[in-house]
Design an enzyme around this catalytic site. Structure first.
Site, PDB file in Angstrom:
ATOM      1  N   CYS A  97       0.818  -1.207   0.000  1.00  0.00           N
ATOM      2  CA  CYS A  97       0.000   0.000   0.000  1.00  0.00           C
ATOM      3  C   CYS A  97       0.855   1.262   0.000  1.00  0.00           C
ATOM      4  O   CYS A  97       0.392   2.328  -0.385  1.00  0.00           O
ATOM      5  CB  CYS A  97      -0.956   0.000   1.197  1.00  0.00           C
ATOM      6  SG  CYS A  97      -0.137  -0.191   2.788  1.00  0.00           S
ATOM      7  N   ARG A  99       4.255   1.404  -1.355  1.00  0.00           N
ATOM      8  CA  ARG A  99       5.333   1.465  -2.345  1.00  0.00           C
ATOM      9  C   ARG A  99       5.191   0.378  -3.411  1.00  0.00           C
ATOM     10  O   ARG A  99       4.571  -0.658  -3.176  1.00  0.00           O
ATOM     11  CB  ARG A  99       6.693   1.325  -1.664  1.00  0.00           C
ATOM     12  CG  ARG A  99       6.935  -0.057  -1.058  1.00  0.00           C
ATOM     13  CD  ARG A  99       8.253  -0.134  -0.299  1.00  0.00           C
ATOM     14  NE  ARG A  99       8.229   0.697   0.895  1.00  0.00           N
ATOM     15  CZ  ARG A  99       8.971   1.795   1.044  1.00  0.00           C
ATOM     16  NH1 ARG A  99       9.797   2.190   0.105  1.00  0.00           N
ATOM     17  NH2 ARG A  99       8.894   2.500   2.163  1.00  0.00           N
ATOM     18  N   LYS A 143      -4.442  -9.526   4.567  1.00  0.00           N
ATOM     19  CA  LYS A 143      -3.616  -9.377   5.765  1.00  0.00           C
ATOM     20  C   LYS A 143      -3.930  -8.094   6.536  1.00  0.00           C
ATOM     21  O   LYS A 143      -4.085  -8.111   7.760  1.00  0.00           O
ATOM     22  CB  LYS A 143      -2.135  -9.405   5.389  1.00  0.00           C
ATOM     23  CG  LYS A 143      -1.229  -9.432   6.606  1.00  0.00           C
ATOM     24  CD  LYS A 143       0.150  -9.941   6.293  1.00  0.00           C
ATOM     25  CE  LYS A 143       0.937 -10.131   7.581  1.00  0.00           C
ATOM     26  NZ  LYS A 143       2.277 -10.651   7.350  1.00  0.00           N
ATOM     27  N   ILE A 144      -4.058  -6.956   5.819  1.00  0.00           N
ATOM     28  CA  ILE A 144      -4.348  -5.688   6.500  1.00  0.00           C
ATOM     29  C   ILE A 144      -5.722  -5.742   7.155  1.00  0.00           C
ATOM     30  O   ILE A 144      -5.910  -5.314   8.298  1.00  0.00           O
ATOM     31  CB  ILE A 144      -4.246  -4.502   5.516  1.00  0.00           C
ATOM     32  CG1 ILE A 144      -2.789  -4.262   5.145  1.00  0.00           C
ATOM     33  CG2 ILE A 144      -4.849  -3.232   6.117  1.00  0.00           C
ATOM     34  CD1 ILE A 144      -2.571  -3.165   4.119  1.00  0.00           C
ATOM     35  N   GLY A 145      -6.705  -6.310   6.439  1.00  0.00           N
ATOM     36  CA  GLY A 145      -8.057  -6.430   6.984  1.00  0.00           C
ATOM     37  C   GLY A 145      -8.091  -7.282   8.243  1.00  0.00           C
ATOM     38  O   GLY A 145      -8.713  -6.913   9.245  1.00  0.00           O
TER      39      GLY A 145
END
Length: 418
Positions: A58, A60, A196-198
């Site tokens: 998110c 780079r 993964k972020i969620g």
């Protein structure tokens, strides 16, 4: 560095863009999902590029690889994304050889992260290496480099407090919710996207708010169910997204979609709605801001969140940089050793040939000549001679290139470029 592996690939480059100069919209144009990463790697392979590492997060998008010129890598990136060369050049950075190595160390240890100390990136680097390995686009250099960055990351985690507490996009989003949204424990929260972020955001929400009014939706329902079962959360079909948005107070969007899924057309909330978009590219259309009761916050705004713990982490930056320097120095020493290894190997082979000629001569001339003992003694002498040369080449004050040429000339060595 220039002698590494194949002469047609003289330099190691890092080309990329990050949050520092490129906003979320532009980063979205250059983002790469897994199919695109595989396609880019295979394209690079077909062009004869030796070794490629692709990182797309998110914050780079970066390519690391061996090439005659960095434009080879830039062209590959632009060909496989929505971005143009002109757009890339406005915000891009290009690092070469040792600078490229240093850059990967800095990125991989959280020193270049949007939130200082965010160590999510190291697992992404590991995944990137596995993708390259799967596509047969790694080499000993890349493998050793990634392992060295991983080693530095582990040391920084163990020896400093650079990553004390939660430091990630997930942490920033939960901190925003806790700081800005009153009575969050009683709010209905909808998480759209269980990557993964969620998942990390959801776990942080449960941990810090004690809220169990959380509903999960994912395009692939099975993935949401697997995660939802762990925390006894409600899971709904993707087709129910519009209905569930209407019910919720907080919508967290963390999908990998290339186009916005959530837009003004599907948001019909009469009560206040907070939307946090953690996706790159953006997965919530800007037109939702036209709605009076909607507050939209994107990743880049969340990443500006700072608190006392983040300020405290800055004190550990010098220590982390020292660890990076130490591990990187070991890697560079290995690289130098690898540079002269073919010459040492060729020297050893040449000395063995001379040895065999001499032993054969003496075996014919000397009665009861002990060939076995002579062979053993000769091998030990050869080992000591080659070790002396290797130790000489390792010395920092020695001009390695000049010494290598001299050894090759004196012993008339033929070097295999592989």
């Amino acid at each position: 560095m220039k002698n590494y592996h194949l002469s047609r690939h003289p330099s190691f480059y890092a080309v990329g863009l990050s949050y520092k100069k490129a906003d979320a919209a532009l980063r979205g144009k250059f983002s790469l999902d897994i199919p695109k990463i595989d396609a880019l790697i295979l394209d690079a392979k077909s062009q004869g590029i030796d070794g490629m590492l692709v990182i797309s997060t998110c914050n780079r998008t970066e390519l690391f690889g061996f090439a005659q010129h960095p434009y080879q890598l830039i062209k590959l990136l632009c060909h496989h994304t929505e971005g143009t060369v002109e757009e890339f050049q406005d915000v891009a950075y290009v690092h070469k050889n040792h600078d490229a190595i240093s850059h990967l160390f800095k990125v991989g240890t959280g020193l270049d992260s949007q939130i200082l100390g965010d160590f999510e990136i190291i697992s992404q680097i590991k995944q990137s290496f596995y993708r390259s390995k799967k596509n047969e686009m790694t080499n000993p250099f890349l493998e050793r480099l990634c392992n060295s960055v991983l080693q530095a990351s582990k040391r920084i985690k163990n020896e400093t407090e650079l990553s004390s507490g939660a430091t990630s996009v997930a942490f920033a989003s939960v901190k925003y919710i806790l700081d800005k949204i009153p009575n969050v424990k009683d709010k209905n929260i909808l998480l759209f996207g269980t990557g993964k972020i969620g998942r990390n955001t959801c776990e942080n929400l449960i941990k810090h708010t004690g809220n169990n009014h959380i509903t999960l939706i994912n395009r692939t329902k099975e993935k949401a169910e697997a995660f939802g079962t762990k925390f006894q959360l409600s899971v709904k079909d993707f087709g129910e997204l519009q209905t569930e948005i209407r019910k919720c107070d907080v919508l967290v969007v963390a999908t990998g979609g290339q186009l916005p899924t959530v837009s003004k057309a599907i948001v019909h909330n009469k009560k206040p709605l907070w939307i946090l978009d953690l996706s790159i590219p953006k997965n919530v259309a800007d037109d939702v801001m036209e709605l009076d009761n909607v507050t939209l916050v994107h990743l880049d705004q969340l990443s500006q969140v700072t608190d006392e713990t983040l300020e405290r982490r800055k004190k550990f930056v010098p220590h982390a940089e020292r660890i990076n320097y130490e591990v990187k120095k070991e890697f560079v020493q290995w690289l130098e050793t690898r540079k002269f290894a073919p010459v040492i190997k060729a020297l050893k082979e040449k000395l063995k040939t001379l040895k065999e000629e001499e032993l054969d001569f003496h075996a014919k001339k000397v009665q009861d000549f002990d060939s076995e003992q002579a062979d053993l003694v000769s091998d030990r002498i050869i080992q000591k001679i080659t070790k002396q040369f290797a130790n000489h080449l390792k010395r920092s004050e020695v001009d390695t290139e000049e010494s290598l040429q001299l050894i090759q000339q004196v012993f008339q060595l033929e070097i295999n470029p592989e």
